[in-house]
Scaffold this motif. Structure first.
Motif, PDB file in Angstrom:
ATOM      1  N   VAL B  74      23.753-132.735 -12.089  1.00 58.40           N
ATOM      2  CA  VAL B  74      22.938-133.689 -12.842  1.00 58.40           C
ATOM      3  C   VAL B  74      21.477-133.249 -12.825  1.00 58.40           C
ATOM      4  O   VAL B  74      20.820-133.207 -13.880  1.00 58.40           O
ATOM      5  N   ALA B  75      20.962-132.911 -11.649  1.00 58.76           N
ATOM      6  CA  ALA B  75      19.568-132.466 -11.557  1.00 58.76           C
ATOM      7  C   ALA B  75      19.339-131.234 -12.437  1.00 58.76           C
ATOM      8  O   ALA B  75      18.328-131.128 -13.145  1.00 58.76           O
ATOM      9  N   ASN B  76      20.286-130.309 -12.400  1.00 58.61           N
ATOM     10  CA  ASN B  76      20.122-129.059 -13.139  1.00 58.61           C
ATOM     11  C   ASN B  76      20.234-129.240 -14.637  1.00 58.61           C
ATOM     12  O   ASN B  76      19.534-128.569 -15.408  1.00 58.61           O
ATOM     13  N   ILE B  77      21.119-130.141 -15.098  1.00 61.09           N
ATOM     14  CA  ILE B  77      21.209-130.330 -16.549  1.00 61.09           C
ATOM     15  C   ILE B  77      19.978-131.089 -17.047  1.00 61.09           C
ATOM     16  O   ILE B  77      19.513-130.868 -18.170  1.00 61.09           O
ATOM     17  N   ASN B  78      19.437-131.953 -16.211  1.00 61.48           N
ATOM     18  CA  ASN B  78      18.188-132.611 -16.584  1.00 61.48           C
ATOM     19  C   ASN B  78      17.070-131.584 -16.759  1.00 61.48           C
ATOM     20  O   ASN B  78      16.299-131.640 -17.716  1.00 61.48           O
ATOM     21  N   LYS B  79      17.022-130.638 -15.828  1.00 67.29           N
ATOM     22  CA  LYS B  79      16.010-129.579 -15.914  1.00 67.29           C
ATOM     23  C   LYS B  79      16.223-128.739 -17.167  1.00 67.29           C
ATOM     24  O   LYS B  79      15.293-128.425 -17.894  1.00 67.29           O
ATOM     25  N   ILE B  89      26.231-136.639 -22.574  1.00 63.29           N
ATOM     26  CA  ILE B  89      26.676-135.378 -21.961  1.00 63.29           C
ATOM     27  C   ILE B  89      27.885-134.821 -22.710  1.00 63.29           C
ATOM     28  O   ILE B  89      28.063-133.595 -22.815  1.00 63.29           O
ATOM     29  N   LEU B  90      28.716-135.693 -23.265  1.00 66.59           N
ATOM     30  CA  LEU B  90      29.863-135.250 -24.055  1.00 66.59           C
ATOM     31  C   LEU B  90      29.410-134.368 -25.217  1.00 66.59           C
ATOM     32  O   LEU B  90      30.055-133.378 -25.539  1.00 66.59           O
ATOM     33  N   ALA B  91      28.296-134.731 -25.828  1.00 60.37           N
ATOM     34  CA  ALA B  91      27.824-134.013 -27.016  1.00 60.37           C
ATOM     35  C   ALA B  91      27.379-132.595 -26.693  1.00 60.37           C
ATOM     36  O   ALA B  91      27.264-131.759 -27.587  1.00 60.37           O
ATOM     37  N   LEU B  92      27.108-132.310 -25.430  1.00 63.70           N
ATOM     38  CA  LEU B  92      26.681-130.957 -25.046  1.00 63.70           C
ATOM     39  C   LEU B  92      27.853-130.013 -24.818  1.00 63.70           C
ATOM     40  O   LEU B  92      27.665-128.816 -24.646  1.00 63.70           O
ATOM     41  N   GLN B  93      29.078-130.529 -24.811  1.00 62.61           N
ATOM     42  CA  GLN B  93      30.204-129.689 -24.389  1.00 62.61           C
ATOM     43  C   GLN B  93      30.590-128.660 -25.447  1.00 62.61           C
ATOM     44  O   GLN B  93      30.789-127.502 -25.139  1.00 62.61           O
ATOM     45  N   ALA B  94      30.699-129.077 -26.701  1.00 57.39           N
ATOM     46  CA  ALA B  94      31.277-128.196 -27.741  1.00 57.39           C
ATOM     47  C   ALA B  94      30.559-126.854 -27.805  1.00 57.39           C
ATOM     48  O   ALA B  94      31.186-125.797 -27.849  1.00 57.39           O
ATOM     49  N   ASP B  95      29.228-126.879 -27.799  1.00 58.35           N
ATOM     50  CA  ASP B  95      28.446-125.645 -27.935  1.00 58.35           C
ATOM     51  C   ASP B  95      27.888-125.147 -26.621  1.00 58.35           C
ATOM     52  O   ASP B  95      26.951-124.344 -26.596  1.00 58.35           O
ATOM     53  N   ALA B  96      28.475-125.596 -25.523  1.00 52.89           N
ATOM     54  CA  ALA B  96      27.912-125.291 -24.199  1.00 52.89           C
ATOM     55  C   ALA B  96      27.881-123.794 -23.913  1.00 52.89           C
ATOM     56  O   ALA B  96      26.939-123.286 -23.302  1.00 52.89           O
ATOM     57  N   ASN B 105      26.963-124.217 -17.408  1.00 52.37           N
ATOM     58  CA  ASN B 105      27.387-124.509 -16.042  1.00 52.37           C
ATOM     59  C   ASN B 105      27.103-125.951 -15.638  1.00 52.37           C
ATOM     60  O   ASN B 105      27.912-126.574 -14.942  1.00 52.37           O
ATOM     61  N   ASN B 106      25.976-126.478 -16.074  1.00 54.99           N
ATOM     62  CA  ASN B 106      25.556-127.779 -15.573  1.00 54.99           C
ATOM     63  C   ASN B 106      25.969-128.943 -16.468  1.00 54.99           C
ATOM     64  O   ASN B 106      26.296-130.020 -15.964  1.00 54.99           O
ATOM     65  N   ALA B 107      25.982-128.752 -17.778  1.00 51.73           N
ATOM     66  CA  ALA B 107      26.548-129.789 -18.648  1.00 51.73           C
ATOM     67  C   ALA B 107      28.043-129.897 -18.373  1.00 51.73           C
ATOM     68  O   ALA B 107      28.607-131.000 -18.307  1.00 51.73           O
ATOM     69  N   GLY B 108      28.677-128.720 -18.214  1.00 49.64           N
ATOM     70  CA  GLY B 108      30.095-128.717 -17.857  1.00 49.64           C
ATOM     71  C   GLY B 108      30.312-129.387 -16.516  1.00 49.64           C
ATOM     72  O   GLY B 108      31.169-130.261 -16.361  1.00 49.64           O
ATOM     73  N   GLY B 109      29.508-128.994 -15.525  1.00 46.80           N
ATOM     74  CA  GLY B 109      29.658-129.552 -14.182  1.00 46.80           C
ATOM     75  C   GLY B 109      29.479-131.068 -14.161  1.00 46.80           C
ATOM     76  O   GLY B 109      30.244-131.782 -13.504  1.00 46.80           O
TER      77      GLY B 109
END
Lengths: 231, 253
Positions: B74-79, B89-96, B105-109
């Motif tokens: 969570v901290a890392n995806i915020n960064k 966060i779901l919306a970040l998965q397709a093009d991750a 790594n972090n949106a997935g995590g």
């Protein structure tokens, strides 16, 4: 065949050209005594007692890491090799010519044997001589090398290994690999030092805090072994 | 904007009352003037106590897995998304994968772990649950039986199948008419383009990173996997199934 101290010394002698084994290999840590005998690979014993790396790496960790994880790679490899093209090959030959499960297990057998020798009960401190010179020449200073290696290790996402290698042009490099990947797959890189960053290497002692494991690693590095690997 | 942030959080359909309350509070705080660097993503609370999944998943593992590992994602995806438009966060998965490693790594995590906590329940509650008629039918059609699905899932979760770190998933396919089992490395998931032949929608997933099981099971991953069925929240899995079949989209977390 048990991997005895004398066998290891012989394996080091191989690097200088001695022909002690049927197929001499650089860094042949788990050599076969004879291809004709079709012998299974054996788990080499730890080069020290299980509690010898405390307080940095616990006996409990070594029990599992060597006694279970490393042993399982050996057992699985022995189950996969008979009756295949890999049957009469040395461990290194198998690593260089296989993929999938055979590769994963063979490479992990090799990687772990190499790793145990990278650690020593009275290790740590700083290298001297040729290793120190090479580190300084390639990274500026030992501290800069240590910081760069640690950063690579901490940021190696997932399971894998962080290596100091010597390239064929003589330069040193820090390389991250994933899972079972190993620099000996390439003809260009000679491993000098490795740190296992699979979670099983540090979870018992350091939980999620890989940076603390890295600090402990630096207290244990066997610089004599690194020096031997340079040639 | 603060208002869209409030709406976004209210639409997640989360089953946790605590999360919803926290979302309202966060949204309200945003309306009255939260600092500009308000984080896009929050570490969701577990839907149960740390010890709730004993003896199948131990308390220290739940604590460290949630408070340390998931918190770090969570901290890392915020960064990694600082200064960008806030999206679920779901919306970040397709093009991750295309977005590069920090997002991948972090949106997935973050997604994977948020998804994971919701799929589980204390064993005594889980024991009273079973798949919905819709899910049971899909299982039988896709695998023959629940036992066969579990058997294939366990094989896919074995150390030789997901070698190193990763996850194993039961997914609904694009067409919405079949279940597939797929393993993914590291923090990838089947919602990401490029992971499998087509994007698929997880309804059930199991973390097989060593940190998910090492304190209790050490190297014995198969034992962890076979024990895990005891804490699967089949009500939630059935809800997941109904949602993804209807919407051809991933479950929100």
């Amino acid at each position: 065949m048990k991997f005895t101290t004398s066998a290891f010394v012989a394996a080091c002698a191989l690097a200088s050209g001695a022909d002690a084994f049927a197929t001499p290999q650089k860094n042949a840590f788990v050599p076969r005594t004879s291809t004709a005998l079709n012998m299974a690979f054996e788990l080499p014993p730890l080069p020290y007692d299980k509690n010898a790396l405390e307080p940095y790496i616990s006996a409990e960790t070594l029990d599992f890491h060597h006694g279970k994880h490393h042993q399982t790679y050996v057992t699985k490899l022995n189950g996969l090799v008979p009756g295949t093209e890999f049957e009469d090959k040395s461990l290194e030959e198998i690593i260089k010519t296989s993929t999938g499960g055979v590769f994963n297990n063979a490479a992990q057998v090799w990687n772990h044997t190499f790793y145990w020798h990278c650690l020593a009960p009275n290790g740590g401190g700083q290298p001297t001589g040729a290793v120190a010179d090479a580190i300084e020449a390639n990274f500026g200073s030992f501290d800069e090398f240590k910081a760069k290696f640690t950063e690579a290790a901490v940021n190696n996402f997932g399971s894998g290994w962080t290596w100091l290698v010597k390239k064929s042009d003589g330069s040193l490099d820090i390389v991250n690999t994933s899972n079972a990947e190993t620099p000996i797959s390439s003809d260009d890189a000679t491993p000098l030092l490795t740190m296992d960053v699979w979670e099983h290497a540090y979870y018992i002692d350091y939980r999620n805090v890989r940076p603390d494991y890295a600090k402990a690693f630096w207290k244990l590095v066997n610089w004599d072994f690194v020096a031997r690997n340079m040639y | 904007s603060a208002w869209s942030s409030l709406n976004m959080k209210a639409e997640t359909g989360t089953t946790s009352r605590r999360n919803f309350g926290a979302a309202i509070a966060a949204g309200a705080a945003a309306l009255v003037g939260a600092p500009d660097n308000a984080k896009a993503y929050d570490l969701p609370d577990l839907p149960y106590a740390f010890e709730a999944l004993e003896p199948y998943i131990d308390t220290p593992t739940m604590k460290i897995h949630h408070d340390k590992h998931h918190a770090t994602y969570v901290a890392n995806i915020n960064k990694a998304t600082e200064g960008k438009d806030e999206v679920p966060i779901l919306a970040l998965q397709a093009d991750a994968i295309e977005a590069g490693k920090p997002v991948r790594n972090n949106a997935g995590g973050h997604y994977n772990h948020a998804f994971f906590w919701q799929e589980m329940a204390p064993a005594d509650e889980a024991a009273k649950m079973k798949p919905s008629a819709q899910l049971a039918e899909l299982i039988d059609k896709s695998f023959g039986s629940m036992d066969e699905m579990k058997s294939q899932f366990e094989a896919a979760a074995a150390p030789g199948a997901v070698f190193g770190s990763g996850w194993v998933w039961v997914c609904v396919n694009q067409a919405g008419d079949e279940l597939k089992i797929v393993g993914t490395p590291n923090q990838d998931n089947p919602l990401m383009k490029g992971v499998a032949d087509e994007i698929m929608f997880p309804i059930l997933g199991l973390d097989v990173w060593e940190h998910a099981y090492y304190l209790k099971y050490q190297n014995r991953r198969p034992e962890y996997v076979s024990n895990w069925w005891n804490v699967v929240n089949w009500d939630k899995i059935s809800e997941n199934c109904a949602y993804v079949v209807e919407n051809h989209a991933g479950v929100s977390v």
